[in-house]
Design a protein around this motif. Structure first.
Motif, PDB file in Angstrom:
ATOM      1  N   LYS A   4       0.868  -1.111   0.103  1.00 41.41           N
ATOM      2  CA  LYS A   4       0.098   0.055   0.159  1.00 41.41           C
ATOM      3  C   LYS A   4       0.930   1.377   0.116  1.00 41.41           C
ATOM      4  CE  LYS A   4      -3.992  -2.240   1.098  1.00 41.41           C
ATOM      5  NZ  LYS A   4      -5.493  -1.715   0.642  1.00 41.41           N
ATOM      6  N   CYS A   5       2.206   1.027   0.369  1.00 42.79           N
ATOM      7  CA  CYS A   5       2.902   2.437   0.448  1.00 42.79           C
ATOM      8  C   CYS A   5       3.966   2.523  -0.377  1.00 42.79           C
ATOM      9  CB  CYS A   5       3.233   2.366   1.914  1.00 42.79           C
ATOM     10  SG  CYS A   5       2.086   2.193   3.426  1.00 42.79           S
ATOM     11  N   LYS A   6       4.607   1.257  -0.812  1.00 44.52           N
ATOM     12  CA  LYS A   6       5.731   1.397  -1.419  1.00 44.52           C
ATOM     13  C   LYS A   6       6.005   2.234  -2.710  1.00 44.52           C
ATOM     14  CE  LYS A   6       9.740  -1.702  -2.402  1.00 44.52           C
ATOM     15  NZ  LYS A   6      10.319  -3.236  -2.426  1.00 44.52           N
ATOM     16  N   MET A   7       4.750   1.948  -3.478  1.00 45.20           N
ATOM     17  CA  MET A   7       4.745   2.648  -4.753  1.00 45.20           C
ATOM     18  C   MET A   7       5.028   4.185  -4.764  1.00 45.20           C
ATOM     19  SD  MET A   7       1.644   1.435  -3.686  1.00 45.20           S
ATOM     20  CE  MET A   7      -0.281   1.563  -4.069  1.00 45.20           C
ATOM     21  N   CYS A   8       5.015   4.574  -3.569  1.00 43.34           N
ATOM     22  CA  CYS A   8       5.126   6.197  -3.495  1.00 43.34           C
ATOM     23  C   CYS A   8       6.403   6.534  -2.259  1.00 43.34           C
ATOM     24  CB  CYS A   8       3.934   7.102  -3.083  1.00 43.34           C
ATOM     25  SG  CYS A   8       2.546   6.788  -4.008  1.00 43.34           S
ATOM     26  N   HIS A   9       6.744   5.433  -1.719  1.00 39.69           N
ATOM     27  CA  HIS A   9       7.707   5.853  -0.616  1.00 39.69           C
ATOM     28  C   HIS A   9       8.885   4.710  -0.605  1.00 39.69           C
ATOM     29  CE1 HIS A   9       5.512   8.542   1.704  1.00 39.69           C
ATOM     30  NE2 HIS A   9       4.336   7.890   1.289  1.00 39.69           N
ATOM     31  N   SER A  10       9.837   5.057  -0.160  1.00 37.01           N
ATOM     32  CA  SER A  10      11.029   4.064   0.004  1.00 37.01           C
ATOM     33  C   SER A  10      11.600   3.783   1.476  1.00 37.01           C
ATOM     34  CB  SER A  10      12.296   4.668  -0.813  1.00 37.01           C
ATOM     35  OG  SER A  10      12.671   5.489  -0.178  1.00 37.01           O
ATOM     36  N   ALA A  16      10.704   9.114  13.964  1.00 40.23           N
ATOM     37  CA  ALA A  16      10.833  10.274  14.677  1.00 40.23           C
ATOM     38  C   ALA A  16       9.803  11.085  14.910  1.00 40.23           C
ATOM     39  CB  ALA A  16      12.155  10.900  14.086  1.00 40.23           C
ATOM     40  N   LYS A  17       8.824  11.396  14.105  1.00 39.91           N
ATOM     41  CA  LYS A  17       7.688  12.365  14.364  1.00 39.91           C
ATOM     42  C   LYS A  17       6.773  11.828  15.284  1.00 39.91           C
ATOM     43  CE  LYS A  17       8.257  14.801  10.114  1.00 39.91           C
ATOM     44  NZ  LYS A  17       8.079  15.255   8.983  1.00 39.91           N
ATOM     45  N   GLY A  18       6.760  10.362  15.593  1.00 43.89           N
ATOM     46  CA  GLY A  18       5.942   9.916  16.769  1.00 43.89           C
ATOM     47  C   GLY A  18       4.722   8.960  16.066  1.00 43.89           C
ATOM     48  N   ALA A  33       1.558   8.671  16.923  1.00 40.07           N
ATOM     49  CA  ALA A  33       0.304   9.248  16.929  1.00 40.07           C
ATOM     50  C   ALA A  33       0.291  10.143  15.587  1.00 40.07           C
ATOM     51  CB  ALA A  33      -0.074  10.143  18.092  1.00 40.07           C
ATOM     52  N   TYR A  34       1.395  10.850  15.311  1.00 35.76           N
ATOM     53  CA  TYR A  34       1.617  11.605  13.930  1.00 35.76           C
ATOM     54  C   TYR A  34       1.617  10.584  12.756  1.00 35.76           C
ATOM     55  CZ  TYR A  34       3.676  14.300  10.119  1.00 35.76           C
ATOM     56  OH  TYR A  34       3.602  15.021   8.985  1.00 35.76           O
ATOM     57  N   ILE A  35       2.112   9.575  12.760  1.00 33.15           N
ATOM     58  CA  ILE A  35       2.058   8.561  11.553  1.00 33.15           C
ATOM     59  C   ILE A  35       0.809   8.062  11.379  1.00 33.15           C
ATOM     60  CG2 ILE A  35       3.136   6.731  10.582  1.00 33.15           C
ATOM     61  CD1 ILE A  35       5.527   7.569  12.158  1.00 33.15           C
ATOM     62  N   LYS A  94      -2.986  16.394   8.985  1.00 30.84           N
ATOM     63  CA  LYS A  94      -1.948  16.841   9.464  1.00 30.84           C
ATOM     64  C   LYS A  94      -1.084  18.001   8.617  1.00 30.84           C
ATOM     65  CE  LYS A  94      -1.726  14.612  13.034  1.00 30.84           C
ATOM     66  NZ  LYS A  94      -1.563  15.582  14.235  1.00 30.84           N
ATOM     67  N   LYS A  95      -1.786  17.988   7.466  1.00 28.02           N
ATOM     68  CA  LYS A  95      -1.023  18.928   6.388  1.00 28.02           C
ATOM     69  C   LYS A  95      -1.910  19.153   5.320  1.00 28.02           C
ATOM     70  CE  LYS A  95       3.284  19.132   3.820  1.00 28.02           C
ATOM     71  NZ  LYS A  95       4.276  18.599   3.045  1.00 28.02           N
ATOM     72  N   ALA A  96      -2.421  20.526   5.276  1.00 28.30           N
ATOM     73  CA  ALA A  96      -3.621  20.647   4.478  1.00 28.30           C
ATOM     74  C   ALA A  96      -3.399  20.428   3.035  1.00 28.30           C
ATOM     75  CB  ALA A  96      -4.087  22.186   4.957  1.00 28.30           C
ATOM     76  N   LYS A 114      -0.274  15.836  -0.646  1.00 32.97           N
ATOM     77  CA  LYS A 114      -0.511  15.158  -1.898  1.00 32.97           C
ATOM     78  C   LYS A 114      -0.683  13.860  -1.669  1.00 32.97           C
ATOM     79  CE  LYS A 114       2.127  18.842  -4.587  1.00 32.97           C
ATOM     80  NZ  LYS A 114       2.654  19.336  -3.354  1.00 32.97           N
ATOM     81  N   MET A 115      -0.718  13.316  -0.424  1.00 28.60           N
ATOM     82  CA  MET A 115      -0.858  11.723  -0.348  1.00 28.60           C
ATOM     83  C   MET A 115      -2.336  11.609  -0.007  1.00 28.60           C
ATOM     84  SD  MET A 115       0.774   9.472   2.576  1.00 28.60           S
ATOM     85  CE  MET A 115      -0.358   8.264   3.468  1.00 28.60           C
ATOM     86  N   PRO A 116      -2.879  10.755  -0.964  1.00 24.21           N
ATOM     87  CA  PRO A 116      -4.270  10.228  -0.889  1.00 24.21           C
ATOM     88  C   PRO A 116      -4.331   9.319   0.678  1.00 24.21           C
ATOM     89  CG  PRO A 116      -3.278   8.849  -2.472  1.00 24.21           C
ATOM     90  CD  PRO A 116      -2.153   9.709  -1.815  1.00 24.21           C
TER      91      PRO A 116
END
Ligand code: HEC
Length: 100
Positions: free
Chosen positions: A30-36, A56-58, A60-62, A72-74, A77-79
């Protein structure tokens, strides 16, 4: 008696390994296509970037970010990643475990 205890210990270890592998599997699917992670990512990994240090961001944040990035970020670009609570928990634990 010893055998029973030994068998139990093996079961506990195995179930933990299976559980830990789950988060990695969710990431793969679910994540690898857009992340590494560790420099290995999917075709759009440049968009989402590496997640190695995101722990490191915690936790709850993730969790909240993945559930609803815009909370978290108005202008994120992440769906929204449509994950079950189980998969969400697993992938968050996986990411938390990566940070040194
Ligand atoms: C369609 C592509 C895409 C998918 C799939 C995706 N992401 Fe993202 N992700 C992004 C982009 C792009 C950003 C950067 C958002 C921005 O700043 O606009 C991001 C940002 C993040 C962030 C915030 C990083 C930070 O430093 O604040 C986390 C955490 C994250 N993604 C986790 C995940 C997880 C976990 C999954 C899988 C369940 C996932 N992403 C799936 C594209 C994606």
């Amino acid at each position: 008696m010893k055998t029973i205890l030994g068998g139990f210990a093996v079961l506990v270890v195995l179930s933990q390994v299976a559980w830990a592998a789950d988060g990695a599997a969710v990431f793969e699917k679910k994540c690898k296509m857009c992340h590494s992670i560790a420099g290995v990512g999917g075709p759009m990994a440049k968009n989402g970037g590496p997640l190695d240090a995101v722990g490191a961001k915690g936790e709850a944040y993730i969790k909240e970010y993945v559930k609803d990035p815009k909370s978290k970020k108005a202008d994120s670009k992440m769906p929204k990643a449509n994950l079950s609570d189980e998969d969400l928990g697993a992938v968050v634990s996986y990411l938390m475990g990566l940070k040194k």
